[in-house]
Design an enzyme around this catalytic site. Structure first.
Site, mmCIF file in Angstrom:
data_model
loop_
_atom_site.group_PDB
_atom_site.id
_atom_site.type_symbol
_atom_site.label_atom_id
_atom_site.label_comp_id
_atom_site.label_asym_id
_atom_site.label_seq_id
_atom_site.Cartn_x
_atom_site.Cartn_y
_atom_site.Cartn_z
ATOM 1 C CG ASP A 142 41.278 54.435 88.085
ATOM 2 O OD1 ASP A 142 42.365 55.051 88.059
ATOM 3 O OD2 ASP A 142 40.549 54.392 89.093
ATOM 4 C CG HIS A 185 34.230 51.189 91.314
ATOM 5 N ND1 HIS A 185 34.666 51.883 92.424
ATOM 6 C CD2 HIS A 185 35.355 50.849 90.638
ATOM 7 C CE1 HIS A 185 35.981 51.964 92.414
ATOM 8 N NE2 HIS A 185 36.435 51.343 91.349
ATOM 9 C CD GLN A 252 37.173 53.691 88.077
ATOM 10 O OE1 GLN A 252 37.236 54.917 88.039
ATOM 11 N NE2 GLN A 252 38.123 52.964 88.656
ATOM 12 N NE ARG A 282 45.162 49.218 97.460
ATOM 13 C CZ ARG A 282 44.259 49.986 96.844
ATOM 14 N NH1 ARG A 282 43.174 49.460 96.311
ATOM 15 N NH2 ARG A 282 44.433 51.285 96.770
ATOM 16 C CG ASP A 284 39.779 50.231 95.230
ATOM 17 O OD1 ASP A 284 40.873 50.799 95.392
ATOM 18 O OD2 ASP A 284 38.899 50.637 94.445
ATOM 19 C CD GLU A 326 42.215 53.181 98.477
ATOM 20 O OE1 GLU A 326 42.751 54.196 97.995
ATOM 21 O OE2 GLU A 326 41.073 52.837 98.152
ATOM 22 C CG HIS A 390 48.384 52.791 92.953
ATOM 23 N ND1 HIS A 390 48.112 52.387 94.240
ATOM 24 C CD2 HIS A 390 47.187 52.903 92.344
ATOM 25 C CE1 HIS A 390 46.803 52.255 94.383
ATOM 26 N NE2 HIS A 390 46.222 52.556 93.256
ATOM 27 C CG ASP A 391 45.721 55.878 94.369
ATOM 28 O OD1 ASP A 391 45.628 55.880 93.124
ATOM 29 O OD2 ASP A 391 45.032 55.164 95.114
ATOM 30 N NE ARG A 507 45.194 58.445 90.004
ATOM 31 C CZ ARG A 507 44.178 57.596 90.132
ATOM 32 N NH1 ARG A 507 43.977 56.983 91.274
ATOM 33 N NH2 ARG A 507 43.366 57.362 89.131
HETATM 34 C C1 GLC Z 1 41.602 57.313 95.644
HETATM 35 C C2 GLC Z 1 42.108 58.553 95.003
HETATM 36 C C3 GLC Z 1 42.397 59.581 96.041
HETATM 37 C C4 GLC Z 1 41.134 59.824 96.776
HETATM 38 C C5 GLC Z 1 40.709 58.542 97.385
HETATM 39 C C6 GLC Z 1 39.483 58.663 98.154
HETATM 40 O O1 GLC Z 1 42.570 56.786 96.492
HETATM 41 O O2 GLC Z 1 43.265 58.284 94.317
HETATM 42 O O3 GLC Z 1 42.844 60.742 95.459
HETATM 43 O O4 GLC Z 1 41.338 60.804 97.741
HETATM 44 O O5 GLC Z 1 40.491 57.583 96.400
HETATM 45 O O6 GLC Z 1 39.344 57.470 98.891
HETATM 46 C C1 GLC Z 2 41.447 53.396 94.878
HETATM 47 C C2 GLC Z 2 42.660 53.142 94.027
HETATM 48 C C3 GLC Z 2 42.731 54.167 92.968
HETATM 49 C C4 GLC Z 2 41.489 54.115 92.148
HETATM 50 C C5 GLC Z 2 40.254 54.183 93.030
HETATM 51 C C6 GLC Z 2 39.053 53.764 92.274
HETATM 52 O O1 GLC Z 2 41.503 54.593 95.528
HETATM 53 O O2 GLC Z 2 43.801 53.144 94.811
HETATM 54 O O3 GLC Z 2 43.863 53.992 92.168
HETATM 55 O O4 GLC Z 2 41.481 55.203 91.282
HETATM 56 O O5 GLC Z 2 40.302 53.323 94.118
HETATM 57 O O6 GLC Z 2 39.031 52.357 92.137
#
Ligand code: GLC
Ligand code: GLC
Length: 628
Positions: A142, A185, A252, A282, A284, A326, A390-391, A507
């Protein structure tokens, strides 16, 4: 029954005795921070783990960890701690500008990133987010968001000493280093995961593992599918038949924070990264970190308690470290993560999505409503405003906000998806669908800024549309964040389809390798790259010198023309009034709208005077930064 105060005193005495017994180093600085922040940490920790007999032992071990980590913290980092304590709002400056990239794709490796520091300075970056650079499984990881070790750099990119050196060089160049803390994770190859898979009872408790489908079925009644292309539901099956929680990809594995050992272990990883010289973590996938049967397992109250507890740990042992949230969720939930005591910074996914929404509909009303209603956040905190990341782009606006404007949210999302993947007649966009879920009808969109904005389709207004989108992100406050390469108009890259590890995840279409060609043309005024780059540099340069753009206070400005977005950024000595025509036709803003304004103002972008006593005309996709 002890009073709360007496309990806290007893806990403090216990912690002190533990520190003494273990010989953990405690200097005056740390002592002062413990006095200040232990009373913050204690109730948070008790809320999460107070029902357990071993709660105090875990707390004592956690405090010991902070003491050892503080003792290890390098003097230059402690100097930053002091500097930022005297300037606690450093990140609210209008000079802040972020860039984000993948180390391998953008620069090969960490040495390559170091070699690009002169370019970062040319651009004016003060904040650099390097996407996951830790050890991760070969093949599918990922993009590194499956971490196998938080303490080892992916050997293809370099090593920890190089990361430490890079952090120091960036600091010298005035650039803060941001890395991901992927704490929801680990990868299935992490040491903890391997042991859990091998049924080591200590590490089984680090994850959510069940012998059969009973609990997974119960949980999945209320959880949502995040990566349905990868696997349905929230669990995947292990080779031995057990089921393990995997919100994202099957490799994950979600950590179990109801286990205080996990909190402690991850606090250790977090402080380790802080001591490498990382300025911002950041955080995540914050929404997913706490699970409870019968709930969506997203944005639960304990997720906030957990973040606040991590934050208190930082205040003790790495005081200048900041968190960026995030949370790509409903806007009501996004703001809940923002606070000085939780995440000081947060992505602004609503503004991002609605910028694209406005460009597709040529109607700025939803965006304007969001700026008026959902832009304010607690003092001392900042949005990270971006055009794309990047998403994927998900349409995370609130249904009820849309309904107020007579918009049916579900239908509107279908339209936006169709528009941005080029299925809507006349669309300028060349995006690609992401995670289309035929069962729920959900989908999101992938694509680079330039491809989504019409450059790939050869649309005449595309460069201007790209600048307009960035112009909004650069003037709405907080920290603007550029996806590096977008400032020269990089296009979608279908190369990922040839790589079986990436082909299933669209992506990758918007994560192209360093666009060397476009960068080479960035000073050529006759090229797209040059046009976009020149426009970007101009905006960035003006922003740096404009105190009105510090902080995040924003006041709405009703243009009474749905195609023209308006807002004001009040400063001490003046106000910046931004007008942005999101349509591809000319638009007029009537003179009456400017009744309270001076007779004329200077457009900072063109350095020309604009009369405000009469109607203001805007060309297609034109925007004005009016100093009034
Ligand atoms: C990640 C995924 C996004 C999803 C989000 C949920 O950013 O890329 O598509 O909606 O996680 O938090
Ligand atoms: C966040 C990241 C995304 C990833 C996901 C799981 O949303 O931006 O790229 O797939 O977390 O770690």
């Amino acid at each position: 029954m002890l009073s709360i105060g007496a309990q806290a005193r007893a806990a403090r005495a216990f912690v002190d005795a533990h520190l003494l017994a273990t010989g953990a180093p405690v200097d005056d600085d740390l002592r002062a921070r413990l006095d200040r922040y232990l009373p913050v940490l204690l109730p948070l920790f008790a809320e999460l783990y107070g029902a357990r007999d071993d709660c105090l032992d875990h707390l004592a071990a956690l405090v010991e960890l902070t003491a050892r980590s503080w003792a290890d913290r390098a003097p230059d980092l402690k100097a930053i701690d002091v500097a930022r304590e005297t300037d606690p709002e450093w990140y609210l400056s209008n000079r802040m500008l972020g860039g984000v990239c993948y180390v391998d794709r953008y620069a090969g490796d960490l040495e390559g990133v170091r070699a690009r520091i002169p370019y970062f300075r040319e651009l004016g970056l003060t904040y650099l987010h390097l996407m996951p650079l830790f050890e991760a499984p070969e093949g599918g990881s990922d993009g590194g968001y499956a971490v196998s070790s938080y303490r080892r750099v992916n050997p293809a990119l370099g090593d920890m000493d190089q990361l430490r050196g890079l952090a120091a060089d960036l600091r010298t160049a005035g650039i803060s280093l941001v890395v991901d803390f992927i704490f929801n994770h680990t990868s299935d190859e992490h040491e903890w995961a391997r042991r859990a898979a091998a049924q080591d009872p200590e590490y089984e408790g680090y994850y959510w593992i069940f012998p059969d489908r009973t609990m997974p079925d119960l949980f999945e009644r209320t959880t949502r599918e995040i990566f349905p292309d990868d696997h349905p539901g929230s669990f995947v099956q292990l080779p031995d038949g057990r089921w393990i929680w995997s919100t994202f990809h099957s490799f994950q594995w979600d950590l179990n924070y109801s286990n205080p050992a996990v909190f402690q272990a991850m606090a250790g990883e977090m402080l380790f990264l802080a001591n490498v010289g990382v300025d911002v973590l950041r955080m995540d996938a914050v929404a997913f970190i706490w699970k409870q049967v019968g709930t969506p397992c997203e944005s639960l109250p304990q997720a906030h308690t957990l973040l606040k507890a991590f934050n208190a740990v930082c205040r003790i042992a790495a005081p200048s470290l900041l968190f960026k949230s995030e949370a790509i969720v409903h806007p009501d939930e996004v703001v809940e993560y923002i606070g000085r005591d939780e995440c000081q910074l947060s992505y602004n996914p609503l503004q991002m999505a609605l910028t694209w929404e406005a460009l597709a509909t040529r109607d700025a009303r939803l965006l304007s409503q969001a700026l008026e209603r959902r832009h304010a956040i607690p003092a001392g905190c900042a949005w990270v405003n971006y055009v794309r990341s990047h998403d994927d782009i998900g349409w995370t606006f609130a249904d009820e906000d849309a309904a107020e404007l007579g918009i049916d949210a579900a239908g509107h999302r279908r339209f936006l998806n169709a528009f941005y993947v080029g299925r809507f007649p006349g669309s300028f966009a060349r995006g690609v669908p992401f995670q289309e879920n035929p069962r729920t009808g959900d989908a999101r969109v992938s694509g680079t800024t330039a491809s989504l904005a019409g450059l790939e389709a050869g649309e005449p207004g595309a460069a201007q549309r790209i600048l307009l989108a960035h112009g909004i992100a650069l003037t709405t406050g907080g920290i603007p964040l550029l996806y590096l390469g977008d400032e020269v108009g990089q296009l979608n890259d279908l190369g990922y389809l040839d790589d079986p590890d990436l082909a299933g995840d669209s992506r990758w279409v918007h994560r192209p390798p360093y666009p060397a060609d476009r960068y080479a043309h960035r000073t050529d005024p006759d090229s797209d790259a040059g046009t976009i780059y020149r426009g970007m540099r101009r905006m960035i340069g003006i922003r740096r010198d404009l105190p009105e753009l510090a902080g995040g206070v924003l006041v709405g400005f009703a243009t009474h023309n749905p195609a023209v977005l308006g807002y004001q950024r009040p400063g001490r000595d003046g106000t910046l009034l931004v007008l942005a025509n999101v349509s591809d036709g000319p638009q007029t803003v009537a003179a009456e709208v400017f009744a309270a304004q001076p007779a004329s103002a200077t457009d900072l972008l063109t350095e020309s005077d604009v009369a405000l006593w009469t109607d203001v005309e805007l060309g297609p996709l034109e925007f004005l930064w009016l100093e009034v």
